[in-house]
Design a protein around this motif. Sequence first.
Motif, PDB file in Angstrom:
ATOM      1  N   LEU A  85     -11.700 -43.338  28.428  1.00  0.00           N
ATOM      2  CA  LEU A  85     -12.990 -43.946  28.112  1.00  0.00           C
ATOM      3  C   LEU A  85     -13.570 -43.369  26.827  1.00  0.00           C
ATOM      4  O   LEU A  85     -13.318 -42.214  26.465  1.00  0.00           O
ATOM      5  CB  LEU A  85     -13.970 -43.731  29.264  1.00  0.00           C
ATOM      6  N   SER A  86     -14.393 -44.170  26.173  1.00  0.00           N
ATOM      7  CA  SER A  86     -15.063 -43.726  24.942  1.00  0.00           C
ATOM      8  C   SER A  86     -16.578 -43.849  25.097  1.00  0.00           C
ATOM      9  O   SER A  86     -17.266 -44.359  24.218  1.00  0.00           O
ATOM     10  CB  SER A  86     -14.573 -44.548  23.746  1.00  0.00           C
ATOM     11  N   ILE A  87     -17.079 -43.400  26.248  1.00  0.00           N
ATOM     12  CA  ILE A  87     -18.521 -43.414  26.523  1.00  0.00           C
ATOM     13  C   ILE A  87     -19.101 -42.081  26.083  1.00  0.00           C
ATOM     14  O   ILE A  87     -18.636 -41.013  26.488  1.00  0.00           O
ATOM     15  CB  ILE A  87     -18.777 -43.659  28.018  1.00  0.00           C
ATOM     16  N   ASP A  88     -20.130 -42.126  25.242  1.00  0.00           N
ATOM     17  CA  ASP A  88     -20.707 -40.898  24.696  1.00  0.00           C
ATOM     18  C   ASP A  88     -21.605 -40.167  25.692  1.00  0.00           C
ATOM     19  O   ASP A  88     -21.788 -38.959  25.596  1.00  0.00           O
ATOM     20  CB  ASP A  88     -21.512 -41.214  23.428  1.00  0.00           C
ATOM     21  N   ALA A  89     -22.188 -40.882  26.633  1.00  0.00           N
ATOM     22  CA  ALA A  89     -23.156 -40.283  27.550  1.00  0.00           C
ATOM     23  C   ALA A  89     -22.492 -39.304  28.511  1.00  0.00           C
ATOM     24  O   ALA A  89     -21.310 -39.428  28.846  1.00  0.00           O
ATOM     25  CB  ALA A  89     -23.858 -41.379  28.338  1.00  0.00           C
ATOM     26  N   LYS A  90     -23.275 -38.301  28.938  1.00  0.00           N
ATOM     27  CA  LYS A  90     -22.850 -37.337  29.956  1.00  0.00           C
ATOM     28  C   LYS A  90     -23.891 -37.338  31.068  1.00  0.00           C
ATOM     29  O   LYS A  90     -25.080 -37.608  30.838  1.00  0.00           O
ATOM     30  CB  LYS A  90     -22.737 -35.934  29.361  1.00  0.00           C
ATOM     31  N   ALA A 107      -4.789 -40.260  37.956  1.00  0.00           N
ATOM     32  CA  ALA A 107      -4.953 -39.117  37.059  1.00  0.00           C
ATOM     33  C   ALA A 107      -5.936 -39.464  35.944  1.00  0.00           C
ATOM     34  O   ALA A 107      -6.828 -38.673  35.614  1.00  0.00           O
ATOM     35  CB  ALA A 107      -3.601 -38.702  36.482  1.00  0.00           C
ATOM     36  N   SER A 108      -5.793 -40.655  35.374  1.00  0.00           N
ATOM     37  CA  SER A 108      -6.712 -41.094  34.330  1.00  0.00           C
ATOM     38  C   SER A 108      -8.130 -41.232  34.882  1.00  0.00           C
ATOM     39  O   SER A 108      -9.107 -40.840  34.225  1.00  0.00           O
ATOM     40  CB  SER A 108      -6.240 -42.437  33.760  1.00  0.00           C
ATOM     41  N   ALA A 109      -8.249 -41.774  36.090  1.00  0.00           N
ATOM     42  CA  ALA A 109      -9.573 -41.972  36.688  1.00  0.00           C
ATOM     43  C   ALA A 109     -10.281 -40.643  36.920  1.00  0.00           C
ATOM     44  O   ALA A 109     -11.479 -40.505  36.624  1.00  0.00           O
ATOM     45  CB  ALA A 109      -9.435 -42.736  38.004  1.00  0.00           C
ATOM     46  N   PHE A 110      -9.565 -39.664  37.439  1.00  0.00           N
ATOM     47  CA  PHE A 110     -10.182 -38.352  37.663  1.00  0.00           C
ATOM     48  C   PHE A 110     -10.545 -37.684  36.338  1.00  0.00           C
ATOM     49  O   PHE A 110     -11.613 -37.068  36.212  1.00  0.00           O
ATOM     50  CB  PHE A 110      -9.244 -37.451  38.472  1.00  0.00           C
ATOM     51  N   ARG A 111      -9.661 -37.785  35.335  1.00  0.00           N
ATOM     52  CA  ARG A 111      -9.967 -37.179  34.033  1.00  0.00           C
ATOM     53  C   ARG A 111     -11.206 -37.816  33.415  1.00  0.00           C
ATOM     54  O   ARG A 111     -12.066 -37.117  32.853  1.00  0.00           O
ATOM     55  CB  ARG A 111      -8.771 -37.318  33.091  1.00  0.00           C
ATOM     56  N   ASN A 112     -11.312 -39.133  33.500  1.00  0.00           N
ATOM     57  CA  ASN A 112     -12.496 -39.806  32.968  1.00  0.00           C
ATOM     58  C   ASN A 112     -13.759 -39.358  33.686  1.00  0.00           C
ATOM     59  O   ASN A 112     -14.803 -39.123  33.067  1.00  0.00           O
ATOM     60  CB  ASN A 112     -12.335 -41.325  33.107  1.00  0.00           C
ATOM     61  N   THR A 113     -13.672 -39.247  35.007  1.00  0.00           N
ATOM     62  CA  THR A 113     -14.825 -38.806  35.800  1.00  0.00           C
ATOM     63  C   THR A 113     -15.252 -37.406  35.379  1.00  0.00           C
ATOM     64  O   THR A 113     -16.447 -37.132  35.197  1.00  0.00           O
ATOM     65  CB  THR A 113     -14.476 -38.832  37.296  1.00  0.00           C
ATOM     66  N   ILE A 114     -14.277 -36.532  35.221  1.00  0.00           N
ATOM     67  CA  ILE A 114     -14.564 -35.149  34.818  1.00  0.00           C
ATOM     68  C   ILE A 114     -15.192 -35.108  33.428  1.00  0.00           C
ATOM     69  O   ILE A 114     -16.159 -34.375  33.181  1.00  0.00           O
ATOM     70  CB  ILE A 114     -13.277 -34.307  34.869  1.00  0.00           C
ATOM     71  N   ASN A 115     -14.661 -35.904  32.497  1.00  0.00           N
ATOM     72  CA  ASN A 115     -15.172 -35.902  31.123  1.00  0.00           C
ATOM     73  C   ASN A 115     -16.596 -36.431  31.031  1.00  0.00           C
ATOM     74  O   ASN A 115     -17.347 -36.052  30.118  1.00  0.00           O
ATOM     75  CB  ASN A 115     -14.253 -36.730  30.219  1.00  0.00           C
ATOM     76  N   LEU A 116     -16.986 -37.296  31.961  1.00  0.00           N
ATOM     77  CA  LEU A 116     -18.339 -37.858  31.941  1.00  0.00           C
ATOM     78  C   LEU A 116     -19.375 -36.917  32.551  1.00  0.00           C
ATOM     79  O   LEU A 116     -20.575 -37.172  32.449  1.00  0.00           O
ATOM     80  CB  LEU A 116     -18.357 -39.188  32.695  1.00  0.00           C
TER      81      LEU A 116
END
Length: 287
Positions: A85-90, A107-116
Amino acid sequence: MGIDIHAYNFIKLQAAQHALGKVLTVGRQTLDVEYGFIEMDLGKTIERTGYCEPMLLTLNAESVDSLDISDYEGATYVADLNQQLSIDAKFNTIIDAGSLEHVFDLASAFRNTINLCKIGGRIIHFLPVNNLNGHGFWQFSSDLLYSIYSEENGFLETAVYYASSLDSSFWYKVPVAKPGVRIEIVSLEPIILLSVTRKVRDVESISVMQPFYAPTWNPENASRTRTAAKNAPGVKNIVRRVLARHGRLRNWIRNFHLIFGLITGLSQYSLKCSRFQKIRVDQALQD
């Protein structure tokens, strides 16, 4: 995707312990609890939109956004968790109330969740464990959640609970599995997982391995374990060898023993066995 009674109580407990802050729901979440019950429980009138945002705002969330693969329900962000994902918000709190089981690339879904999630923020999951095969692509285990949200991966205070979908009165806290030990569960009813963790730092990459297999990574330990099991004396080993020669008898005895154990709660595979800490939901909410 929706907030049921287990999810409502669990989120309410987390909100009482720490401010929810800026919330992101993974999927636009419906509210699957009676409005009358929630309004009586919280002592406030809630806007009846059919979605969870008014309830979360009543629990003092600063704001509530949502992320979904489609805009058919009016999600704040439209994006595919299978992709980076390229969402800037946290966000301070991320709530996945039954979305990740529908995503192919976990794996991608968990990484995206963690990054957000912000540093210091929390990630909350409600996911299927047992007897929900076909509901989504996946069913989950405590091993996976504890392994992803480990201290090595930048998390603290990770806690995983199992709960029966037929009984909203209790949660069962699952311990972290020790190396070489499986925490397996069999159930007569659908079981769901509730988890919460706090992100304390960012890491370059997430490392996830099932703890059961840790001893086998040392060839000397693995060889010694196999030899000890093969040569182990005792009645149990003799019974196993006898039953191994009589497949139907073995299966009948095993299945009868399992079903009896599940009904009585005596089986090591039962949700009610002693290795799980039984928690009364109403008491947890009062403490």
